[in-house]
Write a protein that holds these residues in place. Structure first.
Motif, PDB file in Angstrom:
ATOM      1  N   ASP A 250       0.756  -1.203   0.045  1.00  0.00           N
ATOM      2  CA  ASP A 250      -0.186  -0.056  -0.144  1.00  0.00           C
ATOM      3  C   ASP A 250       0.875   1.198  -0.126  1.00  0.00           C
ATOM      4  O   ASP A 250       1.753   1.464   0.733  1.00  0.00           O
ATOM      5  N   LYS A 251       0.641   1.979  -0.976  1.00  0.00           N
ATOM      6  CA  LYS A 251       1.329   3.562  -0.967  1.00  0.00           C
ATOM      7  C   LYS A 251       0.134   4.509  -0.661  1.00  0.00           C
ATOM      8  O   LYS A 251      -0.671   4.387  -1.585  1.00  0.00           O
ATOM      9  N   THR A 252       0.604   5.779  -0.155  1.00  0.00           N
ATOM     10  CA  THR A 252      -0.278   6.617   0.123  1.00  0.00           C
ATOM     11  C   THR A 252       0.371   8.141  -0.572  1.00  0.00           C
ATOM     12  O   THR A 252       1.351   8.351  -0.383  1.00  0.00           O
ATOM     13  N   TYR A 253      -0.449   8.938  -1.179  1.00  0.00           N
ATOM     14  CA  TYR A 253      -0.140   9.910  -1.740  1.00  0.00           C
ATOM     15  C   TYR A 253      -1.201  10.888  -1.637  1.00  0.00           C
ATOM     16  O   TYR A 253      -2.274  10.686  -1.629  1.00  0.00           O
ATOM     17  N   GLU A 254      -0.680  12.061  -1.465  1.00  0.00           N
ATOM     18  CA  GLU A 254      -1.499  13.430  -1.423  1.00  0.00           C
ATOM     19  C   GLU A 254      -1.816  13.805  -2.726  1.00  0.00           C
ATOM     20  O   GLU A 254      -0.964  14.433  -3.600  1.00  0.00           O
TER      21      GLU A 254
ATOM     22  N   VAL B 207       0.763  14.290  -7.579  1.00  0.00           N
ATOM     23  CA  VAL B 207       0.689  13.794  -6.363  1.00  0.00           C
ATOM     24  C   VAL B 207       1.994  14.305  -5.325  1.00  0.00           C
ATOM     25  O   VAL B 207       2.985  14.402  -6.049  1.00  0.00           O
ATOM     26  N   ARG B 208       1.918  14.256  -4.242  1.00  0.00           N
ATOM     27  CA  ARG B 208       2.976  14.275  -3.263  1.00  0.00           C
ATOM     28  C   ARG B 208       3.152  13.134  -2.344  1.00  0.00           C
ATOM     29  O   ARG B 208       2.170  12.708  -1.849  1.00  0.00           O
ATOM     30  N   ASP B 209       4.200  12.533  -2.339  1.00  0.00           N
ATOM     31  CA  ASP B 209       4.486  11.405  -1.443  1.00  0.00           C
ATOM     32  C   ASP B 209       4.844  12.069  -0.114  1.00  0.00           C
ATOM     33  O   ASP B 209       5.813  12.460   0.120  1.00  0.00           O
ATOM     34  N   PRO B 210       4.063  11.488   0.955  1.00  0.00           N
ATOM     35  CA  PRO B 210       4.083  12.329   2.219  1.00  0.00           C
ATOM     36  C   PRO B 210       5.227  11.989   3.019  1.00  0.00           C
ATOM     37  O   PRO B 210       5.848  12.547   3.891  1.00  0.00           O
ATOM     38  N   LYS B 211       5.981  10.794   2.585  1.00  0.00           N
ATOM     39  CA  LYS B 211       7.185  10.275   3.095  1.00  0.00           C
ATOM     40  C   LYS B 211       8.370  11.114   2.627  1.00  0.00           C
ATOM     41  O   LYS B 211       9.269  11.649   3.529  1.00  0.00           O
TER      42      LYS B 211
ATOM     43  N   MET C 127       8.258  14.425  -2.251  1.00  0.00           N
ATOM     44  CA  MET C 127       8.497  14.339  -3.532  1.00  0.00           C
ATOM     45  C   MET C 127       7.026  14.844  -4.336  1.00  0.00           C
ATOM     46  O   MET C 127       6.448  14.249  -3.895  1.00  0.00           O
ATOM     47  N   ILE C 128       7.043  15.608  -5.145  1.00  0.00           N
ATOM     48  CA  ILE C 128       5.972  15.978  -5.989  1.00  0.00           C
ATOM     49  C   ILE C 128       6.279  15.161  -7.474  1.00  0.00           C
ATOM     50  O   ILE C 128       7.525  15.424  -8.107  1.00  0.00           O
TER      51      ILE C 128
ATOM     52  N   LEU D 145       0.239   4.533 -22.750  1.00  0.00           N
ATOM     53  CA  LEU D 145       1.588   4.603 -22.189  1.00  0.00           C
ATOM     54  C   LEU D 145       1.128   5.382 -20.768  1.00  0.00           C
ATOM     55  O   LEU D 145       0.250   6.337 -20.649  1.00  0.00           O
ATOM     56  N   ILE D 146       2.121   5.255 -19.786  1.00  0.00           N
ATOM     57  CA  ILE D 146       2.151   5.925 -18.892  1.00  0.00           C
ATOM     58  C   ILE D 146       3.451   6.490 -18.505  1.00  0.00           C
ATOM     59  O   ILE D 146       4.511   5.864 -18.921  1.00  0.00           O
ATOM     60  N   ALA D 147       3.441   7.588 -18.020  1.00  0.00           N
ATOM     61  CA  ALA D 147       4.823   8.375 -17.757  1.00  0.00           C
ATOM     62  C   ALA D 147       4.606   9.212 -16.510  1.00  0.00           C
ATOM     63  O   ALA D 147       3.745   9.456 -15.990  1.00  0.00           O
ATOM     64  N   MET D 148       5.967   9.633 -16.131  1.00  0.00           N
ATOM     65  CA  MET D 148       5.995  10.062 -14.727  1.00  0.00           C
ATOM     66  C   MET D 148       7.166  11.049 -14.710  1.00  0.00           C
ATOM     67  O   MET D 148       8.210  10.881 -15.514  1.00  0.00           O
ATOM     68  N   LYS D 149       7.135  12.174 -13.989  1.00  0.00           N
ATOM     69  CA  LYS D 149       8.091  13.308 -14.181  1.00  0.00           C
ATOM     70  C   LYS D 149       8.124  13.875 -12.729  1.00  0.00           C
ATOM     71  O   LYS D 149       7.005  14.169 -12.306  1.00  0.00           O
ATOM     72  N   ILE D 150       9.116  13.809 -12.040  1.00  0.00           N
ATOM     73  CA  ILE D 150       9.534  14.443 -10.730  1.00  0.00           C
ATOM     74  C   ILE D 150       9.358  16.151 -10.940  1.00  0.00           C
ATOM     75  O   ILE D 150       9.965  16.510 -11.811  1.00  0.00           O
ATOM     76  N   VAL D 151       8.527  16.679 -10.115  1.00  0.00           N
ATOM     77  CA  VAL D 151       8.192  17.976 -10.555  1.00  0.00           C
ATOM     78  C   VAL D 151       9.035  18.801  -9.252  1.00  0.00           C
ATOM     79  O   VAL D 151       8.910  18.516  -8.166  1.00  0.00           O
TER      80      VAL D 151
END
Length: 86
Positions: A9-13, A31-35, A38-39, A79-85
């Motif tokens: 389980d992963k929780t994101y804001e 999303v923001r990872d509360p741990k 990172m956005i 496709l799915i892509a991700m970028k760190i903001v």
């Protein structure tokens, strides 16, 4: 929001949601990872739309070859892509 990734389980804001439209041909969430705090922006959509937005110098794991292979056997692809903001 909590999601299950590979059994964990992963929780994101959820910060922002950009809904799918026929003009954009994709949807995105920020999303923001509360741990780690990172956005990240995740986008999923039509292969041609997402592929056009990928980093030209990134490692895309033989993306064109794989997309062509899927197309030859009649599969539609997203496709799915991700970028760190920053």
């Amino acid at each position: 929001s909590t999601i299950k990734i590979r059994g964990d389980d992963k929780t994101y804001e959820l910060l922002e949601l950009f809904a799918f439209t026929s003009d954009r041909k994709r949807m995105s969430v920020v999303v923001r990872d509360p741990k780690s705090h990172m956005i990240k922006m995740y986008t999923k959509g039509a292969d041609s739309i997402v592929k056009a937005r990928l980093d030209k110098h990134g490692n895309h794991y033989n993306l064109d070859e794989e997309l062509n292979r899927f197309a030859r056997i009649g599969l539609r692809t997203l496709l799915i892509a991700m970028k760190i903001v920053s």
